[in-house]
Design a protein around this motif. Structure first.
Motif, short mmCIF file in Angstrom:
data_model
loop_
_atom_site.label_atom_id
_atom_site.label_comp_id
_atom_site.label_asym_id
_atom_site.label_seq_id
_atom_site.Cartn_x
_atom_site.Cartn_y
_atom_site.Cartn_z
N PHE A 327 0.81 -1.09 0.09
CA PHE A 327 0.10 0.09 -0.04
C PHE A 327 0.99 1.32 0.00
O PHE A 327 1.77 1.33 0.80
N SER A 328 0.46 2.00 -0.90
CA SER A 328 1.44 3.45 -0.89
C SER A 328 1.08 4.28 0.27
O SER A 328 -0.04 4.00 1.06
N GLU A 329 1.83 5.63 0.33
CA GLU A 329 1.57 6.34 1.70
C GLU A 329 0.33 6.93 1.31
O GLU A 329 -0.29 7.15 2.34
N GLU A 330 0.08 7.23 0.08
CA GLU A 330 -1.34 7.72 -0.21
C GLU A 330 -2.59 6.85 0.27
O GLU A 330 -3.49 7.42 0.99
N ALA A 331 -2.52 5.76 -0.21
CA ALA A 331 -3.68 4.64 0.26
C ALA A 331 -3.66 4.44 1.90
O ALA A 331 -4.74 4.20 2.40
N ILE A 332 -2.45 4.57 2.47
CA ILE A 332 -2.48 4.51 3.82
C ILE A 332 -3.21 5.44 4.50
O ILE A 332 -3.79 5.28 5.61
N ARG A 333 -2.84 6.71 4.20
CA ARG A 333 -3.58 7.66 4.56
C ARG A 333 -5.02 7.82 4.34
O ARG A 333 -5.79 8.28 5.26
N LYS A 334 -5.54 7.33 3.30
CA LYS A 334 -7.01 7.13 3.12
C LYS A 334 -7.53 6.05 4.17
O LYS A 334 -8.51 6.36 4.81
N ILE A 335 -6.92 4.95 4.30
CA ILE A 335 -7.31 3.92 5.12
C ILE A 335 -7.24 4.26 6.55
O ILE A 335 -8.19 4.02 7.42
N ALA A 336 -6.26 4.96 6.98
CA ALA A 336 -6.06 5.54 8.35
C ALA A 336 -7.07 6.88 8.80
O ALA A 336 -7.27 6.88 10.09
N PHE A 337 -7.21 7.40 7.99
CA PHE A 337 -7.99 8.96 8.18
C PHE A 337 -8.89 9.13 7.25
O PHE A 337 -9.71 9.84 7.49
N GLU A 338 -8.48 9.45 6.19
CA GLU A 338 -9.30 10.36 5.08
C GLU A 338 -10.76 9.78 4.71
O GLU A 338 -11.52 10.59 4.54
N ASN A 339 -10.72 8.50 4.77
CA ASN A 339 -12.11 7.74 4.17
C ASN A 339 -13.00 8.22 5.24
O ASN A 339 -14.38 8.60 4.92
N TRP A 340 -12.59 7.90 6.72
CA TRP A 340 -13.54 8.00 7.57
C TRP A 340 -13.92 9.63 7.55
O TRP A 340 -15.06 9.90 7.74
N VAL A 341 -13.00 10.62 7.51
CA VAL A 341 -13.46 11.95 7.56
C VAL A 341 -14.40 12.39 6.43
O VAL A 341 -15.36 13.34 6.71
N ARG A 342 -13.88 11.85 5.22
CA ARG A 342 -14.82 12.09 4.20
C ARG A 342 -16.34 11.58 4.41
O ARG A 342 -17.56 12.47 4.03
N VAL A 343 -16.45 10.39 4.81
CA VAL A 343 -18.01 9.98 4.99
C VAL A 343 -18.76 10.78 5.98
O VAL A 343 -19.72 10.97 5.79
N LEU A 344 -18.12 11.06 7.02
CA LEU A 344 -18.58 11.75 8.15
C LEU A 344 -19.08 13.39 7.58
O LEU A 344 -20.05 13.71 7.86
N GLU A 345 -18.03 13.98 6.85
CA GLU A 345 -18.35 15.22 6.25
C GLU A 345 -19.40 15.24 5.28
O GLU A 345 -20.49 15.89 5.29
N GLU A 346 -19.58 14.04 4.36
CA GLU A 346 -20.84 13.96 3.59
C GLU A 346 -22.18 13.72 4.17
O GLU A 346 -23.08 14.17 3.79
N THR A 347 -22.19 13.12 5.55
CA THR A 347 -23.34 12.67 6.12
C THR A 347 -23.76 13.69 6.82
O THR A 347 -25.01 14.19 6.86
N TRP A 348 -22.90 14.83 7.33
CA TRP A 348 -23.29 15.69 8.30
C TRP A 348 -23.68 17.10 7.75
O TRP A 348 -24.08 17.84 8.08
N THR A 349 -23.33 17.03 6.13
CA THR A 349 -23.36 18.32 5.47
C THR A 349 -24.47 18.10 4.51
O THR A 349 -25.11 17.07 4.13
#
Length: 349
Positions: A327-349
């Motif tokens: 897994f690339s550093e970009e992919a790990i950032r998504k798995i570790a953090f970015e994917n959750w934050v994206r889904v929360l933002e999409e649900t809350w807005t």
């Protein structure tokens, strides 16, 4: 990786671990401890930015594990009444807000995207309040707005027991999550009401029929906070390929758990489990539905996790293992953090 990435957790039971003396033994969240899996010093050491902190109302008694010819089954837990669930939920919320006050800005309850952004900017631990099982919600939804005002921003429709809204899966191996009927009328009303308010709907512990009922009703990204891939772990708590595909189509996210019974192929409650077993599930789900739809829901303080992880300070080893798997550093950032934050933002807005 040069240093561990920022990490956002899709599920932990730390609030209940702190609340119940028989679990946490009165430990402080502000002092490093060998008890439990998360406290503030250990979280900071692991670059742990926050997560969905569950509130769960336990039932009576302990689960009976029945051995079968090829595995085991645990009878479905009994339903609990709303009044009991309310008392536990309100008590834990009170404890959380005392903790937030004592933290003097270092721990904050997050209610919207702006709160989350501010926590990240200020290096404060972000706590998203999650109900693991909707038993604290009145069947007529009359207290849902009160719970929202109290900070609840994520609700799991069921735990592994029935309630007014649907049917959770019993713990069973080997067995698919197809274990019973779908949502009740009240459950359908709750899905619509959560969509209207921007409350995340978590489908962990929900049976297959209920899962697809939510998928047909909900306008928001589908979330399964802590689970595994059924192709690798044939338990009721895992997601089939069809369920994974449905999460992808919704733009949602699947959090892979550290709970060893939900990632091991033999579903054994054995902490002598390699980190590679967890990585297998990340890899499978990423290959099936894309790295944008897989994340981590540890189940820290609520399950047996691999000794190789130990507690939240083991996260750098987890991310290193992902890197070693390709897994690339970009992919790990998504798995570790970015994917959750994206889904929360999409649900809350």
């Amino acid at each position: 990786m040069t240093h561990p990435p920022l990490f956002f957790d899709g599920h932990n039971d730390t609030l209940l671990h702190l609340h119940l003396p028989e679990r946490g033994q009165g430990r402080s969240f502000f002092e490093a401890s060998e008890l439990g899996h998360i406290d503030l010093p250990r979280a900071r050491a692991a670059n742990y930015a926050g997560g969905l902190f569950a509130i769960f109302a336990p039932g009576d008694g302990t689960a009976e594990i029945i051995e079968t010819a090829d595995g085991y089954e645990v009878p479905l837990a009994d339903a609990i009444d709303t009044g009991r669930a309310n008392r536990v939920t309100y008590d834990v919320l009170e404890r959380l807000y005392r903790l937030e006050t004592e933290a003097d800005g270092a721990v904050r309850v997050v209610r919207d995207t702006a709160d989350l952004t501010a926590c990240l900017a200020d290096d404060a631990l972000a706590v998203v309040v999650h109900l693991e099982g909707a038993e604290a919600v009145e069947p007529d939804l009359s207290n849902l707005d009160f719970l929202y005002a109290a900070g609840v921003r994520s609700i799991g429709l069921t735990w592994s027991r029935p309630n007014a809204f649907g049917h959770g899966v019993p713990y069973q191996y080997p067995h698919s999550p197809d274990t019973g009927p779908g949502l009740t009328d009240a459950g359908r009303d709750l899905v619509r009401a959560c969509n209207d308010r921007g409350i995340v709907l978590d489908l962990a512990h929900l049976n297959e029929a209920g899962f697809f009922d939510v998928a047909a009703l909900s306008d928001d990204p589908l979330v399964v906070s802590h689970t595994g891939a059924f192709a690798l772990n044939e338990t009721t708590r895992s997601l089939t390929d069809e369920q994974l595909d449905t999460v992808e189509k919704s733009g949602g996210v699947v959090g892979i758990t550290f709970c060893v019974t939900n990632i091991r192929a033999d579903a054994d409650n054995n902490p002598d489990t390699a980190i590679s077993t967890f990585v297998d599930h990340i890899e499978y789900v990423a290959a099936r539905i894309g790295v944008e739809h897989v994340a981590i829901g540890t189940d820290f303080d609520g399950a047996t996790v691999p000794d190789a992880v130990g507690d939240v300070t083991g996260m750098p080893a987890v991310f290193a293992a992902l890197g070693e798997r390709g897994f690339s550093e970009e992919a790990i950032r998504k798995i570790a953090f970015e994917n959750w934050v994206r889904v929360l933002e999409e649900t809350w807005t």
